[in-house]
Enzyme design. Sequence first.
Site, PDB file in Angstrom:
ATOM      1  N   CYS A   2     -26.020  36.395 111.678  1.00 30.83           N
ATOM      2  CA  CYS A   2     -26.104  37.626 112.459  1.00 30.83           C
ATOM      3  C   CYS A   2     -25.231  37.491 113.709  1.00 30.83           C
ATOM      4  O   CYS A   2     -25.056  36.400 114.235  1.00 30.83           O
ATOM      5  CB  CYS A   2     -27.514  37.970 112.918  1.00 30.83           C
ATOM      6  SG  CYS A   2     -28.685  38.184 111.587  1.00 30.83           S
ATOM      7  N   ARG A  27     -20.329  36.146 110.401  1.00 30.81           N
ATOM      8  CA  ARG A  27     -21.656  35.531 110.545  1.00 30.81           C
ATOM      9  C   ARG A  27     -22.706  36.220 109.683  1.00 30.81           C
ATOM     10  O   ARG A  27     -23.816  35.724 109.536  1.00 30.81           O
ATOM     11  CB  ARG A  27     -22.115  35.611 112.005  1.00 30.81           C
ATOM     12  CG  ARG A  27     -21.211  34.894 112.965  1.00 30.81           C
ATOM     13  CD  ARG A  27     -21.589  35.236 114.390  1.00 30.81           C
ATOM     14  NE  ARG A  27     -22.840  34.612 114.752  1.00 30.81           N
ATOM     15  CZ  ARG A  27     -22.961  33.483 115.423  1.00 30.81           C
ATOM     16  NH1 ARG A  27     -21.881  32.860 115.836  1.00 30.81           N
ATOM     17  NH2 ARG A  27     -24.131  32.983 115.711  1.00 30.81           N
ATOM     18  N   TRP A  75     -27.280  39.358 108.750  1.00 25.29           N
ATOM     19  CA  TRP A  75     -27.445  38.541 107.543  1.00 25.29           C
ATOM     20  C   TRP A  75     -28.940  38.485 107.315  1.00 25.29           C
ATOM     21  O   TRP A  75     -29.673  37.888 108.099  1.00 25.29           O
ATOM     22  CB  TRP A  75     -26.862  37.140 107.772  1.00 25.29           C
ATOM     23  CG  TRP A  75     -26.875  36.288 106.544  1.00 25.29           C
ATOM     24  CD1 TRP A  75     -25.933  36.271 105.561  1.00 25.29           C
ATOM     25  CD2 TRP A  75     -27.849  35.297 106.185  1.00 25.29           C
ATOM     26  NE1 TRP A  75     -26.274  35.339 104.607  1.00 25.29           N
ATOM     27  CE2 TRP A  75     -27.449  34.732 104.962  1.00 25.29           C
ATOM     28  CE3 TRP A  75     -29.028  34.838 106.766  1.00 25.29           C
ATOM     29  CZ2 TRP A  75     -28.156  33.735 104.310  1.00 25.29           C
ATOM     30  CZ3 TRP A  75     -29.749  33.843 106.122  1.00 25.29           C
ATOM     31  CH2 TRP A  75     -29.313  33.309 104.909  1.00 25.29           C
ATOM     32  N   ASN A  99     -30.981  37.981 116.937  1.00 23.35           N
ATOM     33  CA  ASN A  99     -30.468  36.969 116.019  1.00 23.35           C
ATOM     34  C   ASN A  99     -31.444  35.808 116.063  1.00 23.35           C
ATOM     35  O   ASN A  99     -31.814  35.356 117.136  1.00 23.35           O
ATOM     36  CB  ASN A  99     -29.072  36.549 116.525  1.00 23.35           C
ATOM     37  CG  ASN A  99     -28.472  35.408 115.730  1.00 23.35           C
ATOM     38  OD1 ASN A  99     -28.988  35.039 114.686  1.00 23.35           O
ATOM     39  ND2 ASN A  99     -27.386  34.867 116.242  1.00 23.35           N
ATOM     40  N   GLY A 100     -31.889  35.329 114.890  1.00 26.50           N
ATOM     41  CA  GLY A 100     -32.854  34.224 114.847  1.00 26.50           C
ATOM     42  C   GLY A 100     -34.048  34.604 114.005  1.00 26.50           C
ATOM     43  O   GLY A 100     -33.968  35.539 113.197  1.00 26.50           O
ATOM     44  N   GLU A 478     -17.998  18.269  97.397  1.00 26.90           N
ATOM     45  CA  GLU A 478     -17.388  19.295  98.233  1.00 26.90           C
ATOM     46  C   GLU A 478     -16.534  20.241  97.385  1.00 26.90           C
ATOM     47  O   GLU A 478     -16.549  21.460  97.592  1.00 26.90           O
ATOM     48  CB  GLU A 478     -16.558  18.619  99.342  1.00 26.90           C
ATOM     49  CG  GLU A 478     -15.765  19.540 100.239  1.00 26.90           C
ATOM     50  CD  GLU A 478     -16.603  20.601 100.953  1.00 26.90           C
ATOM     51  OE1 GLU A 478     -17.839  20.526 100.952  1.00 26.90           O
ATOM     52  OE2 GLU A 478     -15.986  21.543 101.495  1.00 26.90           O
ATOM     53  N   LYS A 482     -17.179  24.239  97.146  1.00 26.52           N
ATOM     54  CA  LYS A 482     -16.143  25.253  97.451  1.00 26.52           C
ATOM     55  C   LYS A 482     -16.048  26.235  96.302  1.00 26.52           C
ATOM     56  O   LYS A 482     -16.001  27.436  96.490  1.00 26.52           O
ATOM     57  CB  LYS A 482     -14.771  24.591  97.610  1.00 26.52           C
ATOM     58  CG  LYS A 482     -14.274  24.055  98.892  1.00 26.52           C
ATOM     59  CD  LYS A 482     -14.465  24.790 100.157  1.00 26.52           C
ATOM     60  CE  LYS A 482     -15.861  24.907 100.612  1.00 26.52           C
ATOM     61  NZ  LYS A 482     -16.339  24.102 101.693  1.00 26.52           N
ATOM     62  N   GLU A 485     -19.157  28.542  95.960  1.00 23.35           N
ATOM     63  CA  GLU A 485     -19.282  29.506  97.061  1.00 23.35           C
ATOM     64  C   GLU A 485     -18.428  30.750  96.864  1.00 23.35           C
ATOM     65  O   GLU A 485     -18.863  31.847  97.155  1.00 23.35           O
ATOM     66  CB  GLU A 485     -18.784  28.858  98.371  1.00 23.35           C
ATOM     67  CG  GLU A 485     -19.745  27.942  99.039  1.00 23.35           C
ATOM     68  CD  GLU A 485     -19.176  27.459 100.365  1.00 23.35           C
ATOM     69  OE1 GLU A 485     -18.225  26.659 100.338  1.00 23.35           O
ATOM     70  OE2 GLU A 485     -19.669  27.893 101.406  1.00 23.35           O
ATOM     71  N   HIS A 501     -25.853   9.299  82.125  1.00 23.18           N
ATOM     72  CA  HIS A 501     -27.301   9.196  82.308  1.00 23.18           C
ATOM     73  C   HIS A 501     -27.972  10.559  82.197  1.00 23.18           C
ATOM     74  O   HIS A 501     -29.058  10.763  82.738  1.00 23.18           O
ATOM     75  CB  HIS A 501     -27.613   8.527  83.653  1.00 23.18           C
ATOM     76  CG  HIS A 501     -27.105   7.118  83.713  1.00 23.18           C
ATOM     77  ND1 HIS A 501     -27.693   6.092  83.019  1.00 23.18           N
ATOM     78  CD2 HIS A 501     -26.036   6.582  84.345  1.00 23.18           C
ATOM     79  CE1 HIS A 501     -27.016   4.962  83.235  1.00 23.18           C
ATOM     80  NE2 HIS A 501     -25.999   5.246  84.030  1.00 23.18           N
ATOM     81  N   LYS A 597     -21.348  32.497 107.990  1.00 20.79           N
ATOM     82  CA  LYS A 597     -20.596  31.361 108.511  1.00 20.79           C
ATOM     83  C   LYS A 597     -21.461  30.421 109.324  1.00 20.79           C
ATOM     84  O   LYS A 597     -21.307  29.215 109.264  1.00 20.79           O
ATOM     85  CB  LYS A 597     -19.430  31.887 109.353  1.00 20.79           C
ATOM     86  CG  LYS A 597     -18.504  30.814 109.893  1.00 20.79           C
ATOM     87  CD  LYS A 597     -17.662  30.195 108.801  1.00 20.79           C
ATOM     88  CE  LYS A 597     -16.784  29.067 109.297  1.00 20.79           C
ATOM     89  NZ  LYS A 597     -16.402  28.185 108.170  1.00 20.79           N
TER      90      LYS A 597
HETATM   91  C1  F6R Z   1     -19.574  25.535 103.107  1.00 16.55           C
HETATM   92  C2  F6R Z   1     -20.033  25.672 104.458  1.00 16.55           C
HETATM   93  C3  F6R Z   1     -21.452  25.332 104.758  1.00 16.55           C
HETATM   94  C4  F6R Z   1     -21.541  24.654 106.132  1.00 16.55           C
HETATM   95  C5  F6R Z   1     -23.001  24.450 106.520  1.00 16.55           C
HETATM   96  C6  F6R Z   1     -23.128  23.716 107.836  1.00 16.55           C
HETATM   97  O1  F6R Z   1     -18.240  25.897 102.968  1.00 16.55           O
HETATM   98  O2  F6R Z   1     -19.312  26.064 105.337  1.00 16.55           O
HETATM   99  O3  F6R Z   1     -22.016  24.541 103.765  1.00 16.55           O
HETATM  100  O4  F6R Z   1     -20.876  23.439 106.076  1.00 16.55           O
HETATM  101  O5  F6R Z   1     -23.636  25.687 106.615  1.00 16.55           O
HETATM  102  O6  F6R Z   1     -22.482  24.397 108.847  1.00 16.55           O
HETATM  103  P1  F6R Z   1     -21.994  23.682 110.169  1.00 16.55           P
HETATM  104  O7  F6R Z   1     -20.948  22.703 109.786  1.00 16.55           O
HETATM  105  O8  F6R Z   1     -21.468  24.794 111.020  1.00 16.55           O
HETATM  106  O9  F6R Z   1     -23.188  23.004 110.751  1.00 16.55           O
END
Ligand code: F6R
Length: 602
Positions: A2, A27, A75, A99-100, A478, A482, A485, A501, A597
Amino acid sequence: MCGIVGYIGPKEKKEILLDGLQELEYRGYDSAGIAIIQGEKLNSFKAVGKLKNLREKTKDYTSKGFGISIGHTRWATHGKPTELNAHPHLGAYSYVVHNGIIENYQELKKELQQEGVTFLSQTDTETIVHLFEKYHNEGFEPFEAFKKTVNRLEGAYATLLITEAAPDTIFFAKNGSPMLIGFDGEEVYFASSDTPIIGKANEVYYLEDGEYGYVQNGKVHLFDSHGEKVFHTQPLIADKAMAQKEGYRFFMEKEIYEQSRVMGETMMGRVLEEEIVLDELDADFFKGINTIKICACGTSYHSALTAAYLFERLAKIRCDVEIASEFRYKEPLLTKDTLFVTISQSGETADTLEALKMAKRAGLKSLSICNVDNSSIVRESDTAILTRAGIEKGVASTKAFATQTMVLWMLALYVGQVKQTLPKEVLKAEIDAMLHTPKALVVTDELHARLHRLSKRYLHGHGFFFIGRDIFYPLALEGALKLKEISYLHAEGYPAGEMKHGPIALADAELFTIALMPKTMHYDKIKSNVEELSARDATICAISPLPFELADDFVQTHYSSHPMVEFFEMMVVTQLLALEISVRLGNDVDMPRNLAKSVTVE
Ligand code: F6R
């Protein structure tokens, strides 16, 4: 999670709010809304979906002349992304954005409902505005009513409230979720981060947890539990141009291409010819430290997993890694010889921040590795090392991961240096490899074109396995993250040696295996793991400097003598592959569905 903006002053408020929300849309983008009081008149607009819908809805509305205004991009946490659940939430004559998460909202809601209040939304936020009006209706002045409201809230909040009862005032409070105040003479701005106010305000104050107050006649009155306080602003220095797409199709694409350059900045002044210098750390920072514990979420957690191999192998120091949301509730045993490291791009991730607070309460020394200066995690840590990646706007993190991993690699060498566990010649070889990484991160036209071509073969199937060993296992995690997502295809990262396994049961031609096969690390071992999959007809896409005859598809990387250089080159390949698959599937690369984000709720 948010985004909030607010403005009090004479300018066109609608535009200020919409432009600010645009900067915060990454966000959360389920819905958005604004509320403005001008003279005695209160107007509000809400729209589901992206901000452009709100722009469309407000196109004939203007709001010039002195007034107060608040806006929000959402969000969803409580209740579906509908117009009724979108902020600002209305009482009888007041509006609130938040927000929260208000953890005791059900209790508060019940109490208010028993007193006859009707709730329109399913949100926790709506309780704030009704509580405020309840206290105001009981005869308290607006600020007293706001203060009493804030005192009742439990959980995380950054909130702004406007009311017809005080049409020249914005009330604010912050606890656990980020909010700042920007100043330009008598005009005052609020925002969840500094991007919305760059170019508008020239001074800024980052609110601390527990602070609240109001702004009236260009003057901010700030309070905490001790009463009204004097606060000092700081100049707002930020380069907005950095946050634009600069000709790339997507922010994520731009950020992948930027990695080579920003890595140079991450290393600048820190990676010298024969030593690592981290000015952020006192000479005796590691005195008495025998263990490192790292806590993080998502991509940052993958970077931490990579680092655990490096700390133990290079610095000979024990390193445990934990997902922050798990750490919080496991009643961990913490000992004072442990350095508590948090990793976060945003510096606002609620679980990571709370894990850090727990470690601090247990008396541990703390260090954060973060991309955002002045963020909550940076401010909460004893010391921080900034990753210097620049603003990352793509929801799928790329350059943040690369620079976090680089900082952790530097830190591992630094620990080896100060603890004298790393022979000089090994340190020298590591530094040489480090200095080669910017080159390994360069995206050539050829590579990008190759991945664009390959991507058309990976748009279906019943899943992807990214496999690797050692540090290439976290990279596999990772790569899979990616891909899922932004493509919405199922993908898993797995240690290559674990496939037999269980997961190998899934192998058939529709199972896509992305095999990370570095030359410098257990090549023969991973080769036999991939052969086992190929024998069961899995489709293999091998990423390796060495040609592999069983590969259905092959992306050739460069010969290098160091695993970390191979790591970074393969990282770029997996990022571009995910990007190209997502583009072909017609997805929103920068704002994938259901994601945000900055995850400021637990
Ligand atoms: C994936 C991604 C998330 C963040 C996670 C932690 O691409 O961006 O998995 O890595 O939400 O966020 P930060 O690094 O901001 O604590």
